[in-house]
Design a protein around this motif. Structure first.
Motif, mmCIF file in Angstrom:
data_model
loop_
_atom_site.group_PDB
_atom_site.id
_atom_site.type_symbol
_atom_site.label_atom_id
_atom_site.label_comp_id
_atom_site.label_asym_id
_atom_site.label_seq_id
_atom_site.Cartn_x
_atom_site.Cartn_y
_atom_site.Cartn_z
ATOM 1 N N GLY A 158 -6.357 -7.307 -19.791
ATOM 2 C CA GLY A 158 -5.811 -5.959 -19.668
ATOM 3 C C GLY A 158 -5.150 -5.694 -18.333
ATOM 4 N N ALA B 126 -15.799 -11.248 -2.759
ATOM 5 C CA ALA B 126 -15.017 -11.345 -1.512
ATOM 6 C C ALA B 126 -13.978 -10.234 -1.507
ATOM 7 C CB ALA B 126 -14.340 -12.705 -1.417
ATOM 8 N N SER C 234 -10.232 -11.962 -10.828
ATOM 9 C CA SER C 234 -9.680 -10.784 -10.160
ATOM 10 C C SER C 234 -9.618 -9.609 -11.116
ATOM 11 C CB SER C 234 -8.230 -11.039 -9.723
ATOM 12 O OG SER C 234 -8.169 -11.862 -8.618
ATOM 13 N N GLY D 69 2.111 1.699 -3.432
ATOM 14 C CA GLY D 69 1.051 2.257 -4.284
ATOM 15 C C GLY D 69 0.878 3.752 -4.063
ATOM 16 N N GLY E 197 -2.432 -10.531 -5.568
ATOM 17 C CA GLY E 197 -3.708 -10.793 -4.888
ATOM 18 C C GLY E 197 -4.358 -12.050 -5.431
ATOM 19 N N ALA F 52 -9.106 -5.026 -5.592
ATOM 20 C CA ALA F 52 -9.178 -3.756 -4.872
ATOM 21 C C ALA F 52 -10.328 -2.815 -5.283
ATOM 22 C CB ALA F 52 -7.831 -3.052 -4.957
ATOM 23 N N ASP G 82 0.845 -1.210 0.000
ATOM 24 C CA ASP G 82 0.000 0.000 0.000
ATOM 25 C C ASP G 82 0.875 1.253 0.000
ATOM 26 O OD1 ASP G 82 -2.345 -1.377 -0.101
ATOM 27 O OD2 ASP G 82 -2.744 -1.302 2.050
ATOM 28 N N SER H 202 1.404 6.787 -6.712
ATOM 29 C CA SER H 202 0.372 7.800 -7.000
ATOM 30 C C SER H 202 0.937 9.204 -6.913
ATOM 31 C CB SER H 202 -0.784 7.709 -6.000
ATOM 32 O OG SER H 202 -1.437 6.495 -6.110
ATOM 33 N N LEU I 140 -2.450 -6.868 -15.344
ATOM 34 C CA LEU I 140 -1.250 -7.686 -15.140
ATOM 35 C C LEU I 140 -0.936 -7.945 -13.668
ATOM 36 C CD1 LEU I 140 1.021 -5.951 -17.814
ATOM 37 C CD2 LEU I 140 -0.374 -8.004 -18.073
ATOM 38 N N HIS I 141 -1.784 -7.474 -12.755
ATOM 39 C CA HIS I 141 -1.521 -7.665 -11.314
ATOM 40 C C HIS I 141 -1.832 -9.107 -10.921
ATOM 41 C CE1 HIS I 141 -2.095 -3.322 -11.787
ATOM 42 N NE2 HIS I 141 -1.268 -3.201 -10.769
ATOM 43 N N ASP I 142 -0.886 -9.749 -10.238
ATOM 44 C CA ASP I 142 -1.165 -11.151 -9.907
ATOM 45 C C ASP I 142 -0.957 -11.542 -8.447
ATOM 46 O OD1 ASP I 142 1.592 -11.261 -9.767
ATOM 47 O OD2 ASP I 142 1.824 -12.885 -11.222
ATOM 48 N N ALA J 35 -8.403 -12.609 0.366
ATOM 49 C CA ALA J 35 -8.166 -14.014 0.020
ATOM 50 C C ALA J 35 -8.835 -14.977 1.004
ATOM 51 C CB ALA J 35 -6.663 -14.270 -0.041
ATOM 52 N N LEU K 254 -7.600 -3.131 -11.287
ATOM 53 C CA LEU K 254 -7.549 -1.753 -11.797
ATOM 54 C C LEU K 254 -8.963 -1.272 -12.057
ATOM 55 C CD1 LEU K 254 -4.799 -2.193 -14.554
ATOM 56 C CD2 LEU K 254 -4.534 -0.838 -12.473
ATOM 57 N N SER K 255 -9.220 0.000 -11.795
ATOM 58 C CA SER K 255 -10.568 0.492 -12.114
ATOM 59 C C SER K 255 -10.807 0.405 -13.622
ATOM 60 C CB SER K 255 -10.769 1.914 -11.590
ATOM 61 O OG SER K 255 -9.677 2.712 -11.914
#
Ligand code: B1M
Length: 211
Positions: A97, A194, A146, A48, A103, A178, A45, A52, A99-101, A197, A149-150
């Motif tokens: 689209g 959920a 999952s 992140g 979570g 998220a 966090d 930002s 690529l976050h893995d 995890a 990203l917004s």
């Protein structure tokens, strides 16, 4: 500095060679696995937030992700409890689209521990690929998607839509990530949402048991 704080800072600063050892030391000192995991998530966090604010860039985020993955590897046996009765197959992936893995990998780990045979499609998974995986594998009872990203929330909507309109049945769709909320999950017609995890494993199990 307490060991658990060192774990957090290690992830935050991308100490890929140190984090595994720090996690082990924290365990040896008696820290609870979930507490260590939370420290790593807190570290991410911070990463992140710094991203930002323009204080760090993509390479630093990538290195932090690598450091966290090394820590999660050490925690895996502590977080999972093999040997649960089989609940059938779960297909999991991060939507197109995206690529976050990390979570998604944590969710996969907890679902496996709850008793699912996991088919992990990885990241950037199109709705067609989710569909094909359901056709290619026996006894698919759960599809876990999952979106981190917004900007990939529409891809999640598209995936749920494709799965629900496919004519295939016998499985439920669980969503999370998220930017996802219960409200959004309801709106796109997912069977369950959920926030993390641990609850993903509980919800997945409950969905399958409810038939
Ligand atoms: Co990205 N990224 N990133 N990133 N990244 C975020 C998500 C962001 C919040 C950072 C920020 O700006 N503050 C922001 C998204 C903003 C938004 O959507 N509004 C962001 C951005 C903008 C981007 C790029 C667009 C940056 C750019 O290129 N300009 C880009 C997009 C690339 C793409 O995907 N197409 C990008 C790229 C990357 C890296 C590749 C560099 C790297 C990912 C590496 C990897 O995953 N292997 C990365 C990282 C590391 C992050 C942060 C720092 C950490 C993500 C993470 O792993 N968190 C992140 C900031 C943050 O999270 N605070 C950020 C820890 C993980 C455990 O949490 O993934 O949320 P999370 O998973 C949770 C829950 O969400 C839930 O359970 C997990 C915990 O138990 N969950 C589920 C997840 N999936 C679930 C499924 C379920 C149920 C629960 O059911 C099926």
């Amino acid at each position: 500095m307490p060991k658990i704080e060192e774990v957090k800072v290690g992830v935050q600063t991308g100490k890929t060679k140190l984090v595994a050892g720090l996690v082990q030391e924290a365990l040896d000192e008696g820290a609870a696995p979930m507490e260590i995991l939370q420290a790593m998530i807190d570290g991410m966090d911070v990463v992140g937030d710094k991203f930002s604010k323009g204080e760090i860039f993509i390479p630093e985020m990538l290195i932090a992700a690598k450091a966290m993955s090394k820590g999660v590897d050490v925690l895996k046996p502590q977080l999972t409890e093999g040997g649960a009765a089989s609940l059938g197959t779960c297909v999991i992936g991060t939507v197109k689209g995206d690529l976050h893995d990390i979570g998604k990998n944590l969710v996969a780990m907890m679902l496996e521990s709850a008793g699912f045979n996991m088919v992990d499609l990885g990241v950037d998974v199109s709705s067609e690929k989710f569909l094909q995986a359901i056709k290619d594998h026996d006894e698919v009872k759960l599809v876990a998607c999952s979106s981190l990203l917004s900007t990939t929330m529409p891809a999640l909507r598209d995936t749920v839509d494709t799965l629900k309109k496919s004519g295939l049945d016998g499985f439920s769709v669980l969503v999370g990530g998220a930017p996802i909320t219960q409200e959004f999950a309801d709106k796109i017609g997912a069977d369950a949402y959920a926030p993390d995890a641990g609850s993903a494993a509980k919800k997945g199990k409950a969905l399958v048991k409810a038939g």
